[in-house]
Design a protein around this motif. Structure first.
Motif, PDB file in Angstrom:
ATOM      1  N   ARG A   1      15.048  -4.554  -1.347  1.00 13.29           N
ATOM      2  CA  ARG A   1      13.813  -3.872  -0.966  1.00 13.29           C
ATOM      3  C   ARG A   1      13.905  -3.268   0.433  1.00 13.29           C
ATOM      4  N   LYS A   2      13.704  -1.974   0.498  1.00 13.00           N
ATOM      5  CA  LYS A   2      13.685  -1.294   1.786  1.00 13.00           C
ATOM      6  C   LYS A   2      12.346  -0.581   1.933  1.00 13.00           C
ATOM      7  N   SER A   3      11.997  -0.242   3.177  1.00 13.11           N
ATOM      8  CA  SER A   3      10.663   0.326   3.353  1.00 13.11           C
ATOM      9  C   SER A   3      10.595   1.807   2.976  1.00 13.11           C
ATOM     10  N   ASN A   4      11.714   2.553   3.147  1.00 14.69           N
ATOM     11  CA  ASN A   4      11.731   3.996   2.821  1.00 14.69           C
ATOM     12  C   ASN A   4      10.569   4.754   3.461  1.00 14.69           C
ATOM     13  N   PHE A   5      10.113   4.290   4.624  1.00 16.05           N
ATOM     14  CA  PHE A   5       8.892   4.853   5.207  1.00 16.05           C
ATOM     15  C   PHE A   5       9.002   6.349   5.491  1.00 16.05           C
ATOM     16  N   ARG A   6      10.139   6.775   6.064  1.00 16.48           N
ATOM     17  CA  ARG A   6      10.297   8.197   6.411  1.00 16.48           C
ATOM     18  C   ARG A   6      10.122   9.098   5.186  1.00 16.48           C
ATOM     19  N   ALA A   7      10.824   8.727   4.097  1.00 21.10           N
ATOM     20  CA  ALA A   7      10.780   9.566   2.892  1.00 21.10           C
ATOM     21  C   ALA A   7       9.375   9.582   2.286  1.00 21.10           C
ATOM     22  N   ILE A   8       8.718   8.407   2.259  1.00 24.37           N
ATOM     23  CA  ILE A   8       7.356   8.325   1.703  1.00 24.37           C
ATOM     24  C   ILE A   8       6.402   9.160   2.555  1.00 24.37           C
TER      25      ILE A   8
ATOM     26  N   CYS B   1      -4.339   3.966   2.039  1.00 23.48           N
ATOM     27  CA  CYS B   1      -5.505   4.810   1.736  1.00 23.48           C
ATOM     28  C   CYS B   1      -5.084   6.121   1.077  1.00 23.48           C
ATOM     29  N   LYS B   2      -3.934   6.649   1.510  1.00 23.95           N
ATOM     30  CA  LYS B   2      -3.425   7.897   0.925  1.00 23.95           C
ATOM     31  C   LYS B   2      -3.067   7.691  -0.544  1.00 23.95           C
ATOM     32  N   ILE B   3      -2.451   6.536  -0.852  1.00 21.17           N
ATOM     33  CA  ILE B   3      -2.094   6.239  -2.244  1.00 21.17           C
ATOM     34  C   ILE B   3      -3.361   6.176  -3.095  1.00 21.17           C
TER      35      ILE B   3
ATOM     36  N   GLY C   1       2.839  12.702 -11.387  1.00 21.00           N
ATOM     37  CA  GLY C   1       3.195  13.538 -10.241  1.00 21.00           C
ATOM     38  C   GLY C   1       3.576  12.733  -9.016  1.00 21.00           C
ATOM     39  N   LEU C   2       3.438  11.400  -9.098  1.00 21.18           N
ATOM     40  CA  LEU C   2       3.796  10.557  -7.936  1.00 21.18           C
ATOM     41  C   LEU C   2       5.058   9.728  -8.220  1.00 21.18           C
ATOM     42  N   GLU C   3       5.835  10.162  -9.230  1.00 21.04           N
ATOM     43  CA  GLU C   3       7.009   9.375  -9.650  1.00 21.04           C
ATOM     44  C   GLU C   3       7.991   9.137  -8.503  1.00 21.04           C
ATOM     45  N   GLU C   4       8.213  10.175  -7.706  1.00 18.53           N
ATOM     46  CA  GLU C   4       9.172  10.068  -6.593  1.00 18.53           C
ATOM     47  C   GLU C   4       8.696   9.039  -5.563  1.00 18.53           C
ATOM     48  N   VAL C   5       7.381   9.075  -5.281  1.00 17.92           N
ATOM     49  CA  VAL C   5       6.793   8.126  -4.329  1.00 17.92           C
ATOM     50  C   VAL C   5       6.920   6.700  -4.873  1.00 17.92           C
TER      51      VAL C   5
ATOM     52  N   ARG D   1       9.134   5.552  -6.897  1.00 17.78           N
ATOM     53  CA  ARG D   1      10.538   5.109  -6.815  1.00 17.78           C
ATOM     54  C   ARG D   1      10.822   4.555  -5.415  1.00 17.78           C
ATOM     55  N   LEU D   2      10.278   5.242  -4.405  1.00 18.48           N
ATOM     56  CA  LEU D   2      10.493   4.801  -3.017  1.00 18.48           C
ATOM     57  C   LEU D   2       9.691   3.542  -2.693  1.00 18.48           C
ATOM     58  N   LEU D   3       8.565   3.358  -3.406  1.00 18.70           N
ATOM     59  CA  LEU D   3       7.710   2.187  -3.153  1.00 18.70           C
ATOM     60  C   LEU D   3       8.129   0.959  -3.961  1.00 18.70           C
ATOM     61  N   ASN D   4       9.182   1.105  -4.736  1.00 13.06           N
ATOM     62  CA  ASN D   4       9.670  -0.007  -5.567  1.00 13.06           C
ATOM     63  C   ASN D   4       8.736  -0.375  -6.721  1.00 13.06           C
ATOM     64  N   GLY D   5       7.876   0.564  -7.120  1.00 12.60           N
ATOM     65  CA  GLY D   5       7.144   0.450  -8.393  1.00 12.60           C
ATOM     66  C   GLY D   5       6.153  -0.668  -8.571  1.00 12.60           C
ATOM     67  N   HIS D   6       6.160  -1.250  -9.806  1.00 21.45           N
ATOM     68  CA  HIS D   6       5.158  -2.235 -10.261  1.00 21.45           C
ATOM     69  C   HIS D   6       3.769  -1.629 -10.297  1.00 21.45           C
ATOM     70  N   GLU D   7       3.698  -0.339 -10.676  1.00 16.23           N
ATOM     71  CA  GLU D   7       2.372   0.300 -10.742  1.00 16.23           C
ATOM     72  C   GLU D   7       1.805   0.179 -12.152  1.00 16.23           C
ATOM     73  N   PHE D   8       0.505   0.317 -12.283  1.00 17.76           N
ATOM     74  CA  PHE D   8      -0.109   0.367 -13.615  1.00 17.76           C
ATOM     75  C   PHE D   8      -1.376   1.204 -13.565  1.00 17.76           C
TER      76      PHE D   8
END
Length: 572
Positions: A435-442, A477-479, A491-495, A497-504
């Motif tokens: 797990r990395k933060s990927n903050f810059r890319a996000i 808040c942006k999410i 449309g948020l697939e790339e985000v 991927r960077l957030l490490n998923g587990h969305e529903f």
């Protein structure tokens, strides 16, 4: 103690024949009472403490009644400990199913500050059941939720357990008219950056400076201009506070001075009054004016106190360094600022917070910097903080880049892990390592750093970035904004991927159809692991802009100091 005080304060307890109140400490409380009642969290350490008291009484031949009330629920492991210690037969056990405490008209807290450490550091799932039960309770009171969104492992587990509980209970809320349109569950580890930033909205600053506990704050002599402290309840009932709580600190003083001029003008109206008007004024207005005057002088005192403390800490310099970290500029300069902060021994918590912010925004520290900062920190504040570094590394707040690896190499490897269909088979342990933060890319993808044309007007904010002086839109808040706008994650697939998923994303068409237009505009934002006042202010602003209302449910109110303290404590 704080939630109990909000529900039944000391005088109420005394009326119900409570003789004395003791905090559960390491030594038994001396008391002549023939009954002991323990109100505790279900902790093994606490069970041993209670067993010691009961056994000590047995040894001295004392006979008392003992009752243990577990809050919010009882765990089997606790009963096992009582049995091992040989006191299970001497105590009676009960539960106080304390799931929800309304702190304000739009904030509900579960008052579980330990949730953050237990789940995110220790990997302990004990409180997920409490979250599911809290959702079940809200569902039974306000009817089914039309749409449910979430991101994070804990959010997903809590949602699934809640659905299971609903099926078992055959839904108490069924048949009720839905009053909440959408629910959004979010894990704190989806966005650590926002929790680590210095708060600059008034309510956030009051929390950072004086510590708001369970919706109230203790203002000391430096605020009250007297020799005693005052406990003040901070909510929408406080007419002065409700107008400044979400404002950027720079515009609070102006508002308060304008308010005091208006108040003076209302007092001055008395001069030209006849007897009848004076009588009306005294009976109807004077009490309200006096109350407002008292609150006004308290908030002016609080502002002055904040200014004094923040000036001492070189607050402007600190904010500037934070903004540089968020934007990714002058990283060397920011690192030097942190080193200077450590060398001057300004504050162990602040130094740690800045190091974590540097680490998360840079996707881990270069090994040389990591070793250097860690060494300086331990030399400056003491070797007892060694365990803290271990905890921070484990949770992903302060990490070291693998030697010889560039940022992009790490990112591509992590993304391959996450997108790989076999990723589900990877153990949790390996997953957390990756797990990395990927903050810059996000940040780039979501536009978290606003592009400024000219000066950002903090008095008339144009977006949620005002809660951080226009430099950064809170990621959490942006999410929420993006998902509500798109009615899902498309449309948020790339985000993701960077957030490490587990969305529903789940929609209940029957509830949605049954909900009135008013109800569909109500959004329940659930924060697992704590929510900051900055996020609350940002979403209130978004609600006003979008014509919807946010209600907040959080495991506890948090801020950067609480996050750091949770990592600093020795293992419970």
């Amino acid at each position: 103690m704080s939630p109990l005080d909000r529900i039944a304060n000391v005088s109420i307890l005394k009326q119900h024949e409570v003789d004395k109140l003791y905090k559960v400490e390491t030594r038994p409380a001396p008391s002549a009472s023939d009954q002991f009642c323990f109100l505790v969290r279900p902790r093994i350490r606490t069970m041993r403490y209670i067993a010691d008291i009961v056994n000590a009484d047995k040894m001295s031949g004392r006979s008392r009644k003992y009752k243990i009330i577990f809050s919010p629920q009882k765990f089997y492991a606790c009963e096992m400990v009582l049995e091992e210690e040989g006191v299970f037969g001497d105590v009676t056990c009960d539960e106080w199913s304390f799931y929800l405490l309304p702190l304000d008209e739009d904030i509900i807290s579960m008052e579980l500050p330990e949730f953050f450490r237990d789940y995110f550091l220790e990997g302990d799932h004990r409180w997920i059941n409490s979250v599911a039960r809290a959702l079940q309770l809200l569902n039974s009171l306000y009817g089914p939720f039309g749409r449910a969104y979430g991101i994070g492992r804990c959010a997903k587990m809590s949602y699934e357990l809640w659905r299971d509980l609903e099926e078992e209970s055959e839904g108490d809320g069924q048949g009720r008219k839905p009053e909440i349109g959408s629910i959004f569950l979010m894990d704190r580890d989806t966005d650590y950056v926002t929790a680590l930033c210095s708060q600059v909205v008034y309510e956030g600053l009051v929390d950072d400076t004086f510590r708001i506990k369970c919706g109230s704050v203790d203002f000391g002599p430096d605020v009250t201009s007297s020799d005693k402290s005052i406990k003040v309840l901070l909510n929408a009932q406080d007419k002065v506070f409700s107008q400044i709580r979400n404002e950027h600190f720079s515009s609070v003083f102006g508002f308060l001075s304008q308010k005091s001029r208006n108040l003076q003008a209302q007092y001055d109206r008395r001069r030209g009054m006849d007897i009848k008007q004076m009588k009306n004024f005294v009976s109807q207005e004077l009490k309200g004016l006096k109350q407002e005057h008292r609150l006004l002088s308290l908030h002016i005192g609080a502002c002055e106190s904040i200014m004094k403390k923040k000036t001492k800490q070189d607050f402007q310099e600190m904010i500037k360094a934070e903004h540089s970290l968020l934007e990714g500029f002058d990283i060397r300069e920011s690192t030097s600022f942190i080193e200077e902060h450590i060398d001057r021994q300004v504050s162990p918590i602040e130094s740690l917070r800045l190091m974590c912010l540097l680490s998360i925004t840079e996707n881990g520290l270069v090994p040389k910097d990591y070793r250097s900062l860690k060494t300086q920190y331990l030399q400056s504040y003491g070797p007892e903080h060694l365990l803290t570094f271990h905890n921070l590394k484990r949770i992903g707040l302060l990490t070291e880049q693998a030697a010889g690896e560039t940022l992009t190499a790490v990112e591509s490897r992590v993304s391959k892990l996450v997108t790989d269909r076999a990723a589900g088979k990877i153990t949790d342990a390996f997953n957390s390592l990756a797990r990395k933060s990927n903050f810059r890319a996000i940040s780039k993808k979501l536009g978290l750093i606003p592009r400024l044309d000219g000066e950002y007007d903090l008095k008339m904010p144009r977006d949620m970035a005002y809660v951080f002086s226009g430099a950064y839109v809170p990621l959490s808040c942006k999410i929420i904004e993006q998902v509500l706008e798109r009615r899902g994650w498309q449309g948020l697939e790339e985000v993701l991927r960077l957030l490490n998923g587990h969305e529903f994303s789940v929609s209940d068409s029957t509830a949605e159809d049954g909900a009135a237009a008013e109800a569909q505009r109500v959004v329940l934002a659930v924060f697992l692991g704590g929510c900051t006042f900055s996020e609350i202010a940002a979403l209130r602003f978004l609600g006003k802009e979008r014509g919807c209302k946010f209600i907040f449910l959080t495991t506890a109110i948090t801020n950067s100091a609480r996050v750091m303290e949770a990592m600093s404590e020795a293992r419970a």
